[in-house]
Design a protein around this motif. Structure first.
Motif, PDB file in Angstrom:
ATOM      1  N   THR A  62       9.083   3.783 -12.596  1.00  0.00           N
ATOM      2  CA  THR A  62       8.547   3.640 -14.014  1.00  0.00           C
ATOM      3  C   THR A  62       7.306   3.648 -14.323  1.00  0.00           C
ATOM      4  O   THR A  62       6.142   3.826 -14.601  1.00  0.00           O
ATOM      5  CB  THR A  62       8.922   2.182 -15.233  1.00  0.00           C
ATOM      6  N   GLY A  63       6.203   3.399 -12.304  1.00  0.00           N
ATOM      7  CA  GLY A  63       5.198   3.452 -11.754  1.00  0.00           C
ATOM      8  C   GLY A  63       4.407   1.688 -12.553  1.00  0.00           C
ATOM      9  O   GLY A  63       3.040   1.455 -12.399  1.00  0.00           O
ATOM     10  N   LYS A  64       5.409   0.364 -12.850  1.00  0.00           N
ATOM     11  CA  LYS A  64       4.985  -0.468 -13.732  1.00  0.00           C
ATOM     12  C   LYS A  64       4.650  -1.230 -12.471  1.00  0.00           C
ATOM     13  O   LYS A  64       5.504  -1.508 -11.200  1.00  0.00           O
ATOM     14  CB  LYS A  64       5.854  -0.973 -14.858  1.00  0.00           C
ATOM     15  N   VAL A  65       3.389  -1.861 -13.055  1.00  0.00           N
ATOM     16  CA  VAL A  65       2.752  -3.261 -11.883  1.00  0.00           C
ATOM     17  C   VAL A  65       3.751  -4.050 -11.748  1.00  0.00           C
ATOM     18  O   VAL A  65       4.082  -5.507 -13.054  1.00  0.00           O
ATOM     19  CB  VAL A  65       1.384  -3.487 -12.234  1.00  0.00           C
ATOM     20  N   LEU A  66       4.786  -4.830 -10.883  1.00  0.00           N
ATOM     21  CA  LEU A  66       5.834  -5.861 -10.989  1.00  0.00           C
ATOM     22  C   LEU A  66       4.810  -7.223 -10.406  1.00  0.00           C
ATOM     23  O   LEU A  66       5.438  -7.566 -10.631  1.00  0.00           O
ATOM     24  CB  LEU A  66       6.703  -5.962 -10.351  1.00  0.00           C
ATOM     25  N   ALA A  67       3.470  -7.163  -9.664  1.00  0.00           N
ATOM     26  CA  ALA A  67       2.963  -7.706  -8.890  1.00  0.00           C
ATOM     27  C   ALA A  67       2.090  -7.753  -8.481  1.00  0.00           C
ATOM     28  O   ALA A  67       1.542  -6.634  -7.676  1.00  0.00           O
ATOM     29  CB  ALA A  67       3.922  -8.579  -8.159  1.00  0.00           C
ATOM     30  N   ASP A  68       0.415  -8.623  -8.355  1.00  0.00           N
ATOM     31  CA  ASP A  68      -0.044  -8.152  -7.932  1.00  0.00           C
ATOM     32  C   ASP A  68      -1.258  -9.835  -7.533  1.00  0.00           C
ATOM     33  O   ASP A  68      -1.441 -10.166  -8.244  1.00  0.00           O
ATOM     34  CB  ASP A  68      -1.350  -7.601  -9.161  1.00  0.00           C
ATOM     35  N   ILE A  69      -0.396  -9.950  -6.405  1.00  0.00           N
ATOM     36  CA  ILE A  69      -1.103 -10.710  -5.780  1.00  0.00           C
ATOM     37  C   ILE A  69      -2.633 -10.520  -4.898  1.00  0.00           C
ATOM     38  O   ILE A  69      -2.715  -9.765  -4.177  1.00  0.00           O
ATOM     39  CB  ILE A  69      -0.010 -11.002  -5.094  1.00  0.00           C
ATOM     40  N   ARG A  70      -3.517 -12.011  -5.219  1.00  0.00           N
ATOM     41  CA  ARG A  70      -5.032 -11.509  -4.971  1.00  0.00           C
ATOM     42  C   ARG A  70      -5.273 -12.864  -3.725  1.00  0.00           C
ATOM     43  O   ARG A  70      -4.496 -14.236  -4.350  1.00  0.00           O
ATOM     44  CB  ARG A  70      -5.892 -11.622  -6.128  1.00  0.00           C
ATOM     45  N   PHE A  71      -6.179 -13.293  -3.465  1.00  0.00           N
ATOM     46  CA  PHE A  71      -6.634 -13.998  -2.158  1.00  0.00           C
ATOM     47  C   PHE A  71      -6.925 -15.501  -2.776  1.00  0.00           C
ATOM     48  O   PHE A  71      -6.738 -15.982  -3.140  1.00  0.00           O
ATOM     49  CB  PHE A  71      -7.819 -13.472  -1.617  1.00  0.00           C
ATOM     50  N   LYS A  72      -7.424 -15.529  -4.204  1.00  0.00           N
ATOM     51  CA  LYS A  72      -7.316 -16.248  -5.055  1.00  0.00           C
ATOM     52  C   LYS A  72      -5.753 -16.971  -5.687  1.00  0.00           C
ATOM     53  O   LYS A  72      -6.265 -18.622  -6.260  1.00  0.00           O
ATOM     54  CB  LYS A  72      -8.487 -15.458  -6.691  1.00  0.00           C
ATOM     55  N   ASP A  73      -4.460 -16.199  -5.740  1.00  0.00           N
ATOM     56  CA  ASP A  73      -3.678 -17.099  -6.104  1.00  0.00           C
ATOM     57  C   ASP A  73      -3.331 -17.706  -4.762  1.00  0.00           C
ATOM     58  O   ASP A  73      -2.417 -18.980  -5.204  1.00  0.00           O
ATOM     59  CB  ASP A  73      -2.619 -15.502  -6.276  1.00  0.00           C
ATOM     60  N   TYR A  74      -4.035 -17.770  -3.212  1.00  0.00           N
ATOM     61  CA  TYR A  74      -3.716 -18.829  -2.866  1.00  0.00           C
ATOM     62  C   TYR A  74      -3.447 -19.902  -2.653  1.00  0.00           C
ATOM     63  O   TYR A  74      -4.288 -20.169  -3.221  1.00  0.00           O
ATOM     64  CB  TYR A  74      -3.981 -17.637  -0.808  1.00  0.00           C
ATOM     65  N   HIS A  75      -2.505 -21.022  -1.796  1.00  0.00           N
ATOM     66  CA  HIS A  75      -3.066 -22.349  -2.231  1.00  0.00           C
ATOM     67  C   HIS A  75      -4.071 -22.499  -0.903  1.00  0.00           C
ATOM     68  O   HIS A  75      -4.231 -21.770   0.451  1.00  0.00           O
ATOM     69  CB  HIS A  75      -1.647 -23.705  -1.279  1.00  0.00           C
ATOM     70  N   ILE A  76      -4.945 -23.225  -0.668  1.00  0.00           N
ATOM     71  CA  ILE A  76      -5.761 -23.599   0.602  1.00  0.00           C
ATOM     72  C   ILE A  76      -5.607 -23.560   1.949  1.00  0.00           C
ATOM     73  O   ILE A  76      -5.899 -22.960   2.352  1.00  0.00           O
ATOM     74  CB  ILE A  76      -6.544 -25.347   0.494  1.00  0.00           C
ATOM     75  N   VAL A  77      -4.404 -24.465   2.029  1.00  0.00           N
ATOM     76  CA  VAL A  77      -3.917 -23.619   4.368  1.00  0.00           C
ATOM     77  C   VAL A  77      -3.788 -22.370   3.769  1.00  0.00           C
ATOM     78  O   VAL A  77      -4.233 -21.035   4.863  1.00  0.00           O
ATOM     79  CB  VAL A  77      -2.400 -24.569   4.261  1.00  0.00           C
TER      80      VAL A  77
END
Length: 464
Positions: free
Chosen positions: A343-358
């Motif tokens: 379908t070309g749908k974006v299922l997940a878009d993960i960025r650096f800002k979503d990471y925890h501190i470690v």
């Protein structure tokens, strides 16, 4: 001064000397076992460090193209590729980094994994590099797994874990005590074993300051400790995945020793899955026949906003997804995007800002380790650290050879105090918990010492 206080001072000094002897003994044996691996890691790391400069020099016809108008679509390049390699399976695609760079496809062609380079302006095949035979791939596989797969990965992990102990004991031995001289640099007017001792201590000190961070960042990529560490710290809010169909696979399946698709912080996340029911005529015998095509997947990815230099992993199986990810100079630009292959749908878009501190700290350590964070200066810094480590290792070998008695290993004597050994044992138990492979190998070493070395005089005499 009273007789009691004099005795107490002597006991304290004796304990310090005994503990010094324990540290020296462990430093000696660890050094003998770990030094060859550390030399190999330093040399292969130096070669791979300059991959951005070496690749265009060694393979200019593959990596460099002349701009000639508009680039052709990725689908056109796939068409040409399939005409040339009809039985190959596409694994990943690297769009051209800039106007003078080629595009690259990674293919599984029979038993071989090959990199096919194409001119993005003409779709011409420029040439092929076998993933198992070109210089940088060999250096990376040596660096990560000694060219022997998972067993090599565990050996590297074990050596790097013990190298951290080597660094700690080395700093303890170097630390000035009793009015001693702090050896930040060797005393150049000395000769013989004394010079090599100074040289080893000073290069060890300077390399240890940085190398502990480098070794730790390298450990995060290892197959056992790295995966366990990531399983604890690489977590994301559950709400990010509420509306995402998830497979039973983790993103780490996309990564190999020589080809990383997703960042370390993403490896332990679940891979989304495509809606295979949305494409009833899917040819299951050919998972690369995704309905939306590579170019449409790239268009979707580009609309999300991603910096240049990314690569796209092809879907694996009927429910696989297109995965785009980038390893930029600045970790803050890290992006991982999963796209439904039908379908070309974006299922997940993960960025650096979503990471925890470690994971954020780890990713900064990785780009420093790879020498890409602040360009050439980062590469030169890593080169200097690697050369310091090489100098430390080689000087240690020379120093040992000069002090080694004839027909004997020349190991430092074992302290008699059982209390000192108990303290050292407790320290090793703590390290064994933090680094399980260190703990298991420590048990094996102690069993060998008790059951073999102490019971067989010939071996005991050869080791001392």
């Amino acid at each position: 001064m009273s007789q009691l206080s004099v005795k107490t001072d002597q006991e304290i000094e004796g304990k310090k000397l005994n503990f010094y002897a324990v540290a020296w003994r462990w430093h000696f044996y660890i050094g003998l076992l770990v030094t060859p691996i550390m030399i190999m890691l330093s040399i292969t790391g130096i070669v791979y460090l300059f991959k951005p400069q070496l690749d265009p020099i060694m393979y200019p016809k593959l990596f460099v193209v002349a701009p000639t108008g508009h680039t052709q679509s990725a689908d056109r390049m796939v068409e040409v590729l399939k005409n040339n390699y009809p039985n190959a399976q596409i694994k990943s695609f690297n769009p051209a980094l800039d106007e003078r760079s080629s595009a690259k496809f990674m293919l599984k062609d029979g038993d071989d994994t090959i990199n096919v380079f194409m001119n993005p302006y003409t779709s011409e095949v420029l040439g092929v590099l076998n993933e198992n035979s070109h210089l940088q791939a060999i250096m990376m596989k040596l660096h990560g797994e000694l060219l022997i797969g998972d067993i090599g990965d565990r050996i590297i992990e074990l050596a790097v874990s013990w190298a951290l102990v080597l660094m700690i004991t080395g700093i303890y031995l170097w630390w000035p005590r009793g009015g001693g001289v702090t050896l930040f640099w060797p005393r150049w007017n000395t000769k013989g074993r004394k010079f090599w001792r100074d040289f080893h201590a000073s290069t060890g000190f300077w390399s240890a300051l940085f190398f502990i961070v480098i070794l730790f960042s390298g450990l995060t990529w290892t197959g056992y400790w790295g995966e366990q560490f990531a399983a604890v710290w690489s977590r994301f809010p559950e709400k990010m995945w509420n509306d995402v169909p998830k497979s039973d696979k983790k993103a780490i399946v996309l990564n190999t020793t020589s080809e990383k698709i997703v960042p370390w912080a993403i490896e332990q996340t679940a891979l989304p899955k495509s809606d295979e029911h949305a494409h009833h005529n899917m040819n299951e015998a050919n998972p690369n026949n995704a309905s939306i095509g590579l170019q449409q997947a790239i268009d979707v990815i580009n609309k999300q906003g991603i910096v240049a230099g990314y690569k796209v992993a092809y879907p694996k199986g009927a429910d696989g997804v297109f995965t785009a990810s980038v390893f930029p100079k600045d970790p803050k630009d890290e992006t991982t995007i999963h796209v439904d292959q039908y379908t070309g749908k974006v299922l997940a878009d993960i960025r650096f800002k979503d990471y925890h501190i470690v994971p954020k700290i780890v990713e900064y350590g990785i780009v420093l380790h790879k020498g890409i964070y602040f360009g050439l200066a980062n590469q030169l810094m890593m080169l200097a650290i690697s050369l310091l480590m090489l100098a430390c290792c080689i000087s240690g070998i020379i120093m040992w050879w000069k002090r080694r008695p004839l027909n004997s290993l020349g190991a430092p004597a074992s302290p008699k105090s059982q209390r000192i050994w108990k303290t050292a044992f407790l320290i090793m138990v703590f390290l064994g918990i933090a680094f399980p492979l260190v703990g298991l190998s420590f048990i094996a070493i102690m069993l060998f010492d008790w059951l073999v070395v102490k019971q067989i005089p010939y071996i005991r005499n050869k080791l001392h």
